[in-house]
Write a protein that holds these residues in place. Sequence first.
Motif, PDB file in Angstrom:
ATOM      1  N   UNK A 180      23.359  33.080  46.258  1.00  0.00           N
ATOM      2  CA  UNK A 180      23.551  34.102  45.221  1.00  0.00           C
ATOM      3  C   UNK A 180      25.007  34.248  44.800  1.00  0.00           C
ATOM      4  N   UNK A 181      25.905  34.189  45.755  1.00  0.00           N
ATOM      5  CA  UNK A 181      27.341  34.133  45.471  1.00  0.00           C
ATOM      6  C   UNK A 181      27.915  33.004  46.309  1.00  0.00           C
ATOM      7  N   UNK A 182      28.902  32.298  45.773  1.00  0.00           N
ATOM      8  CA  UNK A 182      29.335  31.064  46.424  1.00  0.00           C
ATOM      9  C   UNK A 182      30.734  30.681  45.948  1.00  0.00           C
ATOM     10  N   UNK A 183      31.482  30.054  46.822  1.00  0.00           N
ATOM     11  CA  UNK A 183      32.756  29.444  46.433  1.00  0.00           C
ATOM     12  C   UNK A 183      32.551  27.934  46.438  1.00  0.00           C
ATOM     13  N   UNK A 184      32.694  27.331  45.278  1.00  0.00           N
ATOM     14  CA  UNK A 184      32.494  25.891  45.100  1.00  0.00           C
ATOM     15  C   UNK A 184      33.828  25.175  45.288  1.00  0.00           C
ATOM     16  N   UNK A 196      27.014  30.653  38.131  1.00  0.00           N
ATOM     17  CA  UNK A 196      27.921  30.697  36.982  1.00  0.00           C
ATOM     18  C   UNK A 196      29.311  31.147  37.412  1.00  0.00           C
ATOM     19  N   UNK A 197      30.361  30.615  36.777  1.00  0.00           N
ATOM     20  CA  UNK A 197      31.723  31.021  37.142  1.00  0.00           C
ATOM     21  C   UNK A 197      31.949  32.517  36.929  1.00  0.00           C
ATOM     22  N   UNK A 220      38.360  30.888  34.186  1.00  0.00           N
ATOM     23  CA  UNK A 220      37.257  29.971  34.460  1.00  0.00           C
ATOM     24  C   UNK A 220      36.693  30.169  35.865  1.00  0.00           C
ATOM     25  N   UNK A 221      37.159  31.200  36.548  1.00  0.00           N
ATOM     26  CA  UNK A 221      36.694  31.467  37.903  1.00  0.00           C
ATOM     27  C   UNK A 221      37.361  30.603  38.952  1.00  0.00           C
ATOM     28  N   UNK A 223      25.062  40.066  41.954  1.00  0.00           N
ATOM     29  CA  UNK A 223      24.292  40.833  40.986  1.00  0.00           C
ATOM     30  C   UNK A 223      23.618  42.043  41.625  1.00  0.00           C
ATOM     31  N   UNK A 224      23.326  41.968  42.928  1.00  0.00           N
ATOM     32  CA  UNK A 224      22.702  43.088  43.637  1.00  0.00           C
ATOM     33  C   UNK A 224      23.797  44.051  44.080  1.00  0.00           C
TER      34      UNK A 224
END
Length: 271
Positions: free
Chosen positions: A153-157, A180-181, A226-227, A248-249
């Motif tokens: 759900x949330x992530x560091x790429x 999404x960024x 751009x995140x 989002x939660x």
Amino acid sequence: MTSKPLLHVVAATALCLAGTARAHFQLLYVDDTALPRAHPLELAAVFTHPFNGGPTMAMGTPRVFTHIDPHGERTDLLKALRPVHWQSRDNQANAYRLSLPREAVRTLGDHTFLLEPEPYLEAEEGLYIQQFTKLVINVGGVPGNWSEPQGMPVEIQPLSKPYANWTGGVFRARVLADGKPVPFAKVEVEYLNNDLDLQRNAFGATAHVRAPQASFNVQSMYADDLGIVTLGLPRAGWWGIAALDIGMTKTYNGKTLSQDAVLWVQATDMR
């Protein structure tokens, strides 16, 4: 010339921003992320303050703990986790350990571990914190899928290999929520300042570095439009990167929920 009222506003804003730094980090640790060859692994999952070596917060039972091998095959490791009492500088709290046999990481390439913890109630702030955490290790130097998002759900790429960084180098990553960024995400970076004693389930007693002032304990920054976040790695060892409150939660059990993304990066000295 800047007016005094404006200066007061700027100073008050800076104090508020400084006060929001939590320094809570979900640690997901293994001794080394760049393995010349496969061997058994010992992992530790500890919710703590890495630079100070504590205090450590009690973890609930994790919701997800997954291993993704170089072929993209996923293995659920929840049942392999075992609860332990982790000793920090200040206290003892619930944490988790995992022992993996050599066969689990025998395939050359990148192995990714994903942890979704139970939300933690931070009573002093009146909110829950849930840190989705990622760790990537490599076996044999064969490049793999280290840069691929894994659908959290949330992530560091990672935009740089998280396991192949020379001390003094620069690391880049992108903050994602629902794939999404996230422009201008607030990011905290913290150095793991004590060795981990996996025999005793404890932090070592001696800190590696001493901060000249408390604001150095946690490095705060913002991602760009751009995140993307860029940071230097001035010392060998482990660096935790956390993007705060990007999920989002937003509520859990009737209270505010901060869903954070965490990635651990290892820097190595040239010899």
